[in-house]
Design an enzyme around this catalytic site. Structure first.
Site, mmCIF file in Angstrom:
data_model
loop_
_atom_site.group_PDB
_atom_site.id
_atom_site.type_symbol
_atom_site.label_atom_id
_atom_site.label_comp_id
_atom_site.label_asym_id
_atom_site.label_seq_id
_atom_site.Cartn_x
_atom_site.Cartn_y
_atom_site.Cartn_z
ATOM 1 N N LEU A 15 0.828 -1.198 0.000
ATOM 2 C CA LEU A 15 0.000 0.000 0.000
ATOM 3 C C LEU A 15 0.868 1.255 0.000
ATOM 4 O O LEU A 15 0.389 2.344 -0.308
ATOM 5 C CB LEU A 15 -0.912 0.003 1.234
ATOM 6 C CG LEU A 15 -2.056 1.018 1.242
ATOM 7 C CD1 LEU A 15 -3.029 0.745 0.098
ATOM 8 C CD2 LEU A 15 -2.793 0.969 2.577
ATOM 9 N N SER A 16 2.123 1.104 0.342
ATOM 10 C CA SER A 16 3.056 2.228 0.448
ATOM 11 C C SER A 16 3.906 2.360 -0.810
ATOM 12 O O SER A 16 4.748 1.508 -1.085
ATOM 13 C CB SER A 16 3.970 2.020 1.667
ATOM 14 O OG SER A 16 5.128 2.828 1.592
ATOM 15 N N PRO A 17 3.752 3.447 -1.581
ATOM 16 C CA PRO A 17 4.600 3.639 -2.761
ATOM 17 C C PRO A 17 6.055 3.885 -2.380
ATOM 18 O O PRO A 17 6.966 3.517 -3.118
ATOM 19 C CB PRO A 17 3.979 4.855 -3.458
ATOM 20 C CG PRO A 17 3.281 5.594 -2.360
ATOM 21 C CD PRO A 17 2.783 4.550 -1.412
ATOM 22 N N SER A 19 7.541 2.419 0.006
ATOM 23 C CA SER A 19 8.093 1.082 0.218
ATOM 24 C C SER A 19 8.569 0.478 -1.097
ATOM 25 O O SER A 19 9.598 -0.210 -1.144
ATOM 26 C CB SER A 19 7.042 0.163 0.849
ATOM 27 O OG SER A 19 6.808 0.471 2.202
#
Length: 226
Positions: A15-17, A19
């Site tokens: 969900l984390s870009p 990341s």
């Protein structure tokens, strides 16, 4: 016989870009820097709750800044990030629980597939604006990564089992114990000590800790274009 590789853990959520950016940089450098990269699928919602943090997108000025920041970083790191049309729905409503449970199951039974399946899930949500909350979308990502349909379905059937749920919870709690308040979190294990670094923009500092050379997000020794 050369020196043994140092262990570096990457705690991440698709969900984390940010990341995704950190993930690709570390995947490019893991052999150059002689590190043993351990990919640790985690749940960003759990980390936010445990730390008392809030998604930056909830602050209007930060949310506006993030969209341009992510776009520019994607170009710089050569990762094909495109902001979903319904950005806030993706980040704040849909979440990533099923996807991260699936990656947890992959890591438990087919760890050799984890890098590719993780990348395909990021590609779906952060490059092609596709829903990763639907079972069919998760299966399609696994198949695109090279997993058999039967194997992917077998893992998908296990995402609600106590074993998978508990493993994801334990990994998320491990990130929190290192001091995580968001993702990505990189943890370097050096001479019996641990160093936790937050964000995708701390890789130059990681190089310093490892005693290695930082050659930018796209080192010349690898072909980075996805």
């Amino acid at each position: 016989m050369g020196p043994l590789p140092r262990t570096v853990e990457l705690f991440y959520d698709v969900l984390s870009p940010y990341s995704w950016l950190g993930f690709e940089i570390l995947c490019r450098y893991k052999n150059i820097w002689n590190v043993h990269l351990q990919l640790r699928p985690s749940l960003i919602a759990g980390i936010m709750k445990s730390s008392g943090n809030k998604p930056p997108a909830l602050v209007p000025s930060k949310g506006k800044y993030l969209t341009n920041d992510i776009k520019l970083l994607g170009q710089h790191v050569q990762v094909p990030i495109r902001i979903p049309k319904d950005f806030f729905s993706v980040i704040l409503e849909k979440g990533s629980l099923s996807a991260m449970r699936f990656l947890t199951a992959v890591n438990m039974e087919h760890p050799e597939m984890l890098e590719k399946v993780s990348r395909e899930l990021w590609m779906r949500v952060w490059s092609r604006d596709e829903d990763i909350t639907e079972p069919g979308s998760i299966l399609a990502a696994a198949e695109k990564a090279g997993m058999s349909t039967e194997g992917a379905r077998a893992l998908l059937e296990k995402i609600s089992t106590p074993q998978v749920k508990n493993q994801l919870k334990e990994t998320t709690e491990a990130a929190c114990k290192y001091g995580a308040f968001g993702l990505p979190v990189t943890v370097a294990h050096l001479d019996g000590q641990t160093q936790m670094l937050f964000g995708s923009d701390r890789m130059e500092l990681l190089a310093y800790l490892l005693g290695e050379k930082w050659m930018g997000p796209v080192p010349s020794a690898v072909s980075a274009r996805l």
